[in-house]
Design a protein around this motif. Structure first.
Motif, mmCIF file in Angstrom:
data_model
loop_
_atom_site.group_PDB
_atom_site.id
_atom_site.type_symbol
_atom_site.label_atom_id
_atom_site.label_comp_id
_atom_site.label_asym_id
_atom_site.label_seq_id
_atom_site.Cartn_x
_atom_site.Cartn_y
_atom_site.Cartn_z
ATOM 1 N N ALA A 1 26.319 13.645 -4.631
ATOM 2 C CA ALA A 1 27.555 13.322 -5.359
ATOM 3 C C ALA A 1 27.258 12.389 -6.537
ATOM 4 O O ALA A 1 27.730 12.622 -7.659
ATOM 5 N N SER A 2 26.453 11.362 -6.292
ATOM 6 C CA SER A 2 26.182 10.420 -7.381
ATOM 7 C C SER A 2 25.358 11.089 -8.475
ATOM 8 O O SER A 2 25.491 10.774 -9.657
ATOM 9 N N GLY A 3 24.493 12.034 -8.080
ATOM 10 C CA GLY A 3 23.698 12.761 -9.069
ATOM 11 C C GLY A 3 24.592 13.580 -9.990
ATOM 12 O O GLY A 3 24.432 13.586 -11.213
ATOM 13 N N MET A 4 25.562 14.271 -9.372
ATOM 14 C CA MET A 4 26.504 15.053 -10.171
ATOM 15 C C MET A 4 27.309 14.132 -11.085
ATOM 16 O O MET A 4 27.533 14.426 -12.261
ATOM 17 N N PHE A 5 27.706 12.994 -10.522
ATOM 18 C CA PHE A 5 28.454 11.997 -11.299
ATOM 19 C C PHE A 5 27.664 11.620 -12.564
ATOM 20 O O PHE A 5 28.221 11.598 -13.673
ATOM 21 N N LEU A 6 26.358 11.369 -12.399
ATOM 22 C CA LEU A 6 25.532 10.964 -13.547
ATOM 23 C C LEU A 6 25.552 12.026 -14.637
ATOM 24 O O LEU A 6 25.727 11.731 -15.820
ATOM 25 N N MET A 7 25.372 13.279 -14.227
ATOM 26 C CA MET A 7 25.297 14.354 -15.221
ATOM 27 C C MET A 7 26.637 14.510 -15.949
ATOM 28 O O MET A 7 26.682 14.673 -17.164
ATOM 29 N N VAL A 8 27.723 14.449 -15.167
ATOM 30 C CA VAL A 8 29.048 14.632 -15.768
ATOM 31 C C VAL A 8 29.384 13.473 -16.707
ATOM 32 O O VAL A 8 29.896 13.676 -17.805
ATOM 33 N N VAL A 9 29.028 12.262 -16.275
ATOM 34 C CA VAL A 9 29.304 11.108 -17.124
ATOM 35 C C VAL A 9 28.539 11.215 -18.436
ATOM 36 O O VAL A 9 29.088 10.988 -19.517
ATOM 37 N N LEU A 10 27.273 11.603 -18.353
ATOM 38 C CA LEU A 10 26.473 11.724 -19.578
ATOM 39 C C LEU A 10 27.059 12.776 -20.510
ATOM 40 O O LEU A 10 27.201 12.553 -21.716
ATOM 41 N N ALA A 11 27.430 13.927 -19.929
ATOM 42 C CA ALA A 11 27.997 15.000 -20.757
ATOM 43 C C ALA A 11 29.326 14.563 -21.365
ATOM 44 O O ALA A 11 29.587 14.805 -22.549
ATOM 45 N N SER A 12 30.150 13.898 -20.563
ATOM 46 C CA SER A 12 31.461 13.480 -21.074
ATOM 47 C C SER A 12 31.290 12.474 -22.201
ATOM 48 O O SER A 12 31.949 12.560 -23.238
ATOM 49 N N TRP A 13 30.389 11.545 -21.987
ATOM 50 C CA TRP A 13 30.134 10.517 -23.011
ATOM 51 C C TRP A 13 29.699 11.173 -24.319
ATOM 52 O O TRP A 13 30.115 10.799 -25.407
#
Lengths: 444, 315
Positions: free
Chosen positions: B174-186
């Motif tokens: 879950a945290s790994g997915m969070f990292l990828m999504v946050v980076l893409a959103s940013w």
């Protein structure tokens, strides 16, 4: 207003230019190019690709010596360093497509299997290797061989040893020379944990150096001599369980910060005295010198603890084979030069002096040149080669096959993670799944 | 000889023969369109169509150094394996999350930035857009430090400030997915805000006035005036975000390079790279690529159908 727009535009271009450059750096353009021997007229040009700049230093020295000793066949070497993945990808594609490959290249052991598939696009090195085989650790050459042809020459034996932080061990009241078996090691570890702030050791959850070293020490491997998968055999399951027990049963080990022993986080942890010992191949010495300077003078090297009385005390791990590609126009010269650099006695002494590697030619291990003071002796202690001599015959062969890269991938990304970090699968389950995954690729 | 004379003769007139021909060719209404589109046609042929056809071809081959053989559908038979499903699952979750985040949030931000009551809008517009110019590799390196494993990393300090225990970000699914999504959103937030802002500029102000007269509240105005005007932008953004999501590679690469623990960060394109290049199995990699292409095609068509993009064209 127009000025402001111009300023804004130019800063945008600057920003995007920076971005572009950085992206290139990371995605892997040429990092470093060194040309040696360009002052000699009529020198034959050879290109050399590697992924480790230190290797360029070694070859630089070799070219200078070659040109002095062979004035009739001078060489101009263009050594190019690329990031690891990039270099292997480039080389593979160049060999695949039939153009663009260098004359000489380094190939890391876990990638080597890719290059042995199909019709091998590398030059067989038998005519230079075979005359020297008696003085070489032959297992180091078998890993780069196919159908009786030798294709790569390694930089080192990669004998696996135990690095002890003597300061911590003394604090715990353990004499490192009293540790002979893994049972002794566990016992010592309990003392370390009880008496100091450190753990006894660390294990890798995202790489294979904890696991592969130990199973190789016990005579097992990922594949047997015929290339069949034995990853899920009893020895391997038992060994993985032992690693698990170090962490969760005996509670003397920790998962390496950063997941493996080459992580930035790990260097910091170890440098601060986080663990009392570490099992890694000899070539890891350089990492201590480069990244863990606070441990200078505190580290001692010893053979591995044995699994049972009289058992092996080491395992040969890691490696990089230097190859000559079939796209070279000067295959004879390239081969002779490679042999001069890495197979000759002097070349092997240089492997130690320049790179701090345990050279594959064992007859130089006790030569006076090897005993001369250098930075490795200063950091560690001066009986390194006596230990190597002791364990020389206790290094098992590795069975490298076309599937080795796959096995490694399974170990790194699934097995160690699910057993050690996630604890979602038992050693048996994880290894069986991984073995099945590899077998399913071998059916075709 | 003859031409020389005629040129000399023509000189005083100032319009030599051949340049006139050339310029008339350039100005010709027939040729110009072809000239202008030719860069696109050429790049399409060489950079898209040719690789596309050879990828299809390669997906039926086993490619080894010096040996290429046709093996029928065997690459495709191997595609549907557990690792591919993991990759597809990761990618799908990533696509869904990014599509939601990268349409809803930019829309809200754009509405704020477009509001006359908002101060310093120019500064915010620039600030939000800058991440799009930053290289993902550089940004990823910084994100990796922010979300480091140690208790000292910024994200973990933040958590412990609020009394939570630190997280090993890069090792959990879950945290790994969070990292990828946050980076893409940013990264893409600013670009998407720009699209919305452009759309909002096109809303007819008379309609707002009319709505005001009719006594519409803020929500009713958004629903009946603003949203219909920017609906094409919403459709466009969800479509390209879906496609970009399915071909995502860098966001995963910067956190784990090519192998992530337990494959938590494995994406379909990452899988193609791993199999095709790292494991030297080009044919299989090509087969996975073709399957991915079909997945993107089907998803996009369904999406466009649901959002009514086809209907509009018909009416």
């Amino acid at each position: 207003m127009r000025k402001m727009v111009l300023a804004a535009l130019s800063s945008v271009f600057l920003l995007s230019a920076c971005g572009g450059n950085n992206a290139n750096d990371a995605s892997g353009d040429l990092e470093e190019q060194t040309v040696v021997g360009d002052d000699i007229e009529g020198a034959t040009e050879l290109t050399f690709w590697n992924f480790q700049e230190l290797h360029t230093q070694f070859f630089e020295d070799a070219v200078i010596r070659w040109n002095e000793e062979n004035p009739d066949r001078p060489i101009q070497l263009i050594a190019e360093t690329y990031p690891y993945d990039q270099m292997h990808n480039n080389l593979l594609l160049a060999l695949q497509s039939g153009s663009g490959a260098p004359d000489i290249a380094d190939i890391e052991i876990s990638q080597f299997a890719n290059y042995l598939q199909g019709e091998v696009q590398l030059e067989a090195l038998n005519d230079v290797v075979e005359p020297e085989l008696d003085d070489l650790i032959t297992s180091r050459f078998d890993i780069y061989a196919k159908d009786g042809n030798y294709y790569g020459i390694d930089y080192h034996v990669g004998a696996t040893v135990m690095f002890y932080n003597e300061e911590i061990m003394n604090e715990a009241g353990v004499d490192i020379d009293s540790i002979e078996t893994w049972d002794d090691y566990v016992e010592a570890g309990e003392q370390v944990v009880a008496n100091t702030d450190a753990v006894m050791t660390t294990v890798e959850s995202d790489d294979h150096f904890t696991f592969w070293c130990l199973i190789s020490q016990r005579g097992s491997d990922y594949f047997d001599e015929n290339g069949d998968v034995i990853l899920d055999n009893e020895t391997n399951v038992d060994t993985l369980q032992f690693i698990y027990d170090l962490v969760y049963e005996h509670e003397i080990a920790e998962i390496a910060p950063g997941g493996y022993h080459h992580a930035e986080e790990y260097y910091g942890f170890m440098n601060d005295g986080g663990a009392a010992s570490l099992m890694m191949p000899m070539w890891y010495m350089g990492r201590f010198l480069d990244y863990m300077e606070d441990l200078d003078g505190k580290m001692q090297i010893r053979p591995l603890p044995m699994w049972e009385e009289g058992g092996n005390r080491s395992a040969g791990m890691g490696g990089t084979g230097t190859v000559v590609t079939n796209q070279t126009e000067n295959s004879e010269l390239a081969k002779d030069f490679l042999a001069f650099a890495k197979l000759s006695e002097e070349g092997n002494v240089k492997l130690w002096e320049i790179l701090g590697f345990d050279p594959p030619r064992h007859d130089v291990w006790d030569s006076p040149a090897m005993a001369e003071d250098n930075r490795f002796y200063q950091y560690f202690h001066d009986d390194i080669f006596e230990i190597l001599h002791d364990i020389r015959d206790e290094i098992n062969n590795l069975n490298i096959t076309e599937q080795t890269t796959n096995a490694q991938q399974e170990i790194n990304s699934n097995v160690m993670h699910s057993v050690l970090r996630d604890q979602s699968r038992t050693s048996q389950e994880a290894l069986e799944d991984a073995a099945d995954a590899i077998r399913s690729r071998m059916i075709e | 000889m003859g031409t020389t004379i005629s040129t000399e003769k023509g000189k005083p007139l100032g319009t030599p023969n051949s340049p006139r021909k050339r310029s008339s060719f350039l100005y010709s209404k027939k040729a110009a369109p072809y000239i202008f589109v030719s860069p696109f046609i050429l790049s399409f042929l060489f950079l898209f169509l040719y690789p596309f056809i050879s990828a299809i071809n390669m997906s039926f081959q086993r490619v080894l150094p010096g040996q290429v053989e046709y093996i029928g559908l065997r690459n495709y038979e191997r595609v549907l394996n557990p690792t591919f499903y993991t990759a597809l699952q990761n990618t799908t979750v990533y696509v869904i999350l990014t599509v939601i985040l990268l349409t809803v949030l930019p829309l809200i931000f754009a509405l704020f930035l477009n509001n006359r009551l908002m101060k310093m809008t120019n500064f915010f517009r620039a600030a939000i857009f800058i991440p799009a110019l930053t290289s993902v590799i550089v940004a990823g390196t910084i994100f990796r430090m922010i979300f480091g494993d140690s208790d000292m990393a910024i994200a973990n300090q933040f958590l412990s400030f609020f009394g939570f225990s630190p997280i090993e970000w890069r090792y959990g699914a879950a945290s790994g997915m969070f990292l990828m999504v946050v980076l893409a959103s940013w990264r893409w937030m600013g670009v998407n805000i720009l699209y919305f802002l452009a759309g909002l500029q096109n809303v007819n102000h008379d309609l707002y006035e009319a709505a005001d007269i009719d006594g519409a509240n803020v929500w009713q105005k958004f629903k009946h005036v603003t949203f219909p005007a920017i609906k094409p932008i919403v459709i466009f953004l969800t479509t390209i975000t879906t496609i970009n999501g399915f071909r995502m590679f860098e966001e995963s690469f910067v956190f784990w390079e090519t192998s992530s623990p337990g494959n938590i960060g494995l994406t379909v394109v990452g899988y193609i790279y791993q199999e095709g290049i790292q494991r030297n199995d080009m044919g299989f990699g090509a087969a996975v690529g073709i399957v991915l292409l079909l997945v993107i095609f089907v998803v996009s068509v369904i999406q466009l159908y649901l959002t009514g993009a086809f209907k509009k064209g018909d009416s």
